[in-house]
Write a protein that holds these residues in place. Structure first.
Motif: not given
Length: 209
Positions: A111, A125, A199
Motif C-alpha cells: 500500500y 493498494p 486497506y
C-alpha cells in the motif's frame, strides 16, 4: 375224448399265464389328486439388536486468527527523490519474511500513503495509476521487495504521489506459484480475493493496527 381234455387243459394253462402276466403295475397312471390345503405360516423371528453408535473423534485445535499468521510492516518512508526527471525509478525494501515459501504461497500486498493536508491520509493498494504515472511493486528477490514508478506517457515522472509504503504478507493466502509471477498480484485464498478488499477491510479483517 382224451384229445379234447388235453386241449381244454392247454387252453386253461394259457389263460392262467395271461392272467398272471397282466398285473396292476402295467396299468395306465391315474390323474393327480387335488392339492392339499396350505399349511399355517410360521411365526416371525425376533428382530436383532441395534448396533451401537461409533464415538466421535476429538475436535482439532482451532487455527490461529487475526495477526498470528499475518506479517505487516510499519510505514516505510519513500526513497524517491522529490522530483524525478527519469521516466522510471525504483528502490528496494529488505523484507526478512519474504522467504521462498511465502513467495510461492502467500498473498503479498503493498500500500502507498500520501498526505494531502487532511486529517485522514489517502491509502491505496499498489498497483496504482495517477494521471501520468504508474506506481507498482515486484518481488526483486528472496527477501527483497522493489517499489517502482514508471511514466505512462514516456515523460519525466516529476513528483512521486506517495510519501511512504507498507506491505502485508498473508501466509497460505495464495495458490502456489502466484505472487512471484506477474508482479506479485495473485492473492486469492479459496473464495477470498484480497486484491478486491480495501486497506481498511484488510486491517479490520486481520486485526492490523
Amino acid at each position: 375224448m382224451k384229445t379234447r381234455k388235453i386241449r381244454i387243459l392247454i387252453h386253461l394253462a394259457v389263460l392262467g399265464l395271461l392272467i398272471v402276466s397282466c398285473s396292476a403295475e402295467d396299468g395306465a397312471t391315474g390323474p393327480a389328486g387335488p392339492a392339499g390345503p396350505q399349511g399355517e405360516q410360521g411365526t416371525a423371528g425376533a428382530d436383532g439388536a441395534d448396533g451401537t453408535d461409533g464415538t466421535n473423534g476429538e475436535q482439532g485445535d482451532q487455527g490461529d486468527t487475526g495477526t498470528a499468521n499475518v506479517i505487516f510492516s510499519d510505514w516505510i518512508d519513500t526513497e524517491f527523490a522529490a522530483n524525478i526527471i527519469a521516466t522510471g525509478a525504483g528502490f528496494d525494501i529488505d523484507v526478512a519474511e519474504l522467504t521462498q515459501e511465502n513467495i510461492n504461497e502467500a498473498a503479498i500486498l503493498v500500500y502507498g500513503r500520501n498526505f494531502p493536508g487532511l486529517s485522514t491520509p489517502d491509502i491505496f493498494p499498489l498497483p496504482f495509476i495517477t494521471s501520468s504515472n504508474q506506481h507498482n511493486y515486484r518481488i526483486q528477490d528472496v527477501g527483497v521487495l522493489r517499489i517502482t514508478i514508471a511514466s505512462i506517457e514516456g515523460l519525466s515522472i516529476g513528483s512521486p504521489f506517495f510519501e511512504d509504503y507498507r506491505y502485508v504478507i498473508i501466509p497460505g493466502g495464495n495458490p502456489a506459484g502466484g505472487p512471484g509471477a506477474g508482479g506479485g498480484l495473485g492473492t486469492k485464498n479459496g473464495s477470498v480475493d484480497y486484491t478486491k478488499m480495501s486497506y481498511k477491510e484488510i486491517t479490520d479483517h486481520f486485526g492490523i493496527e
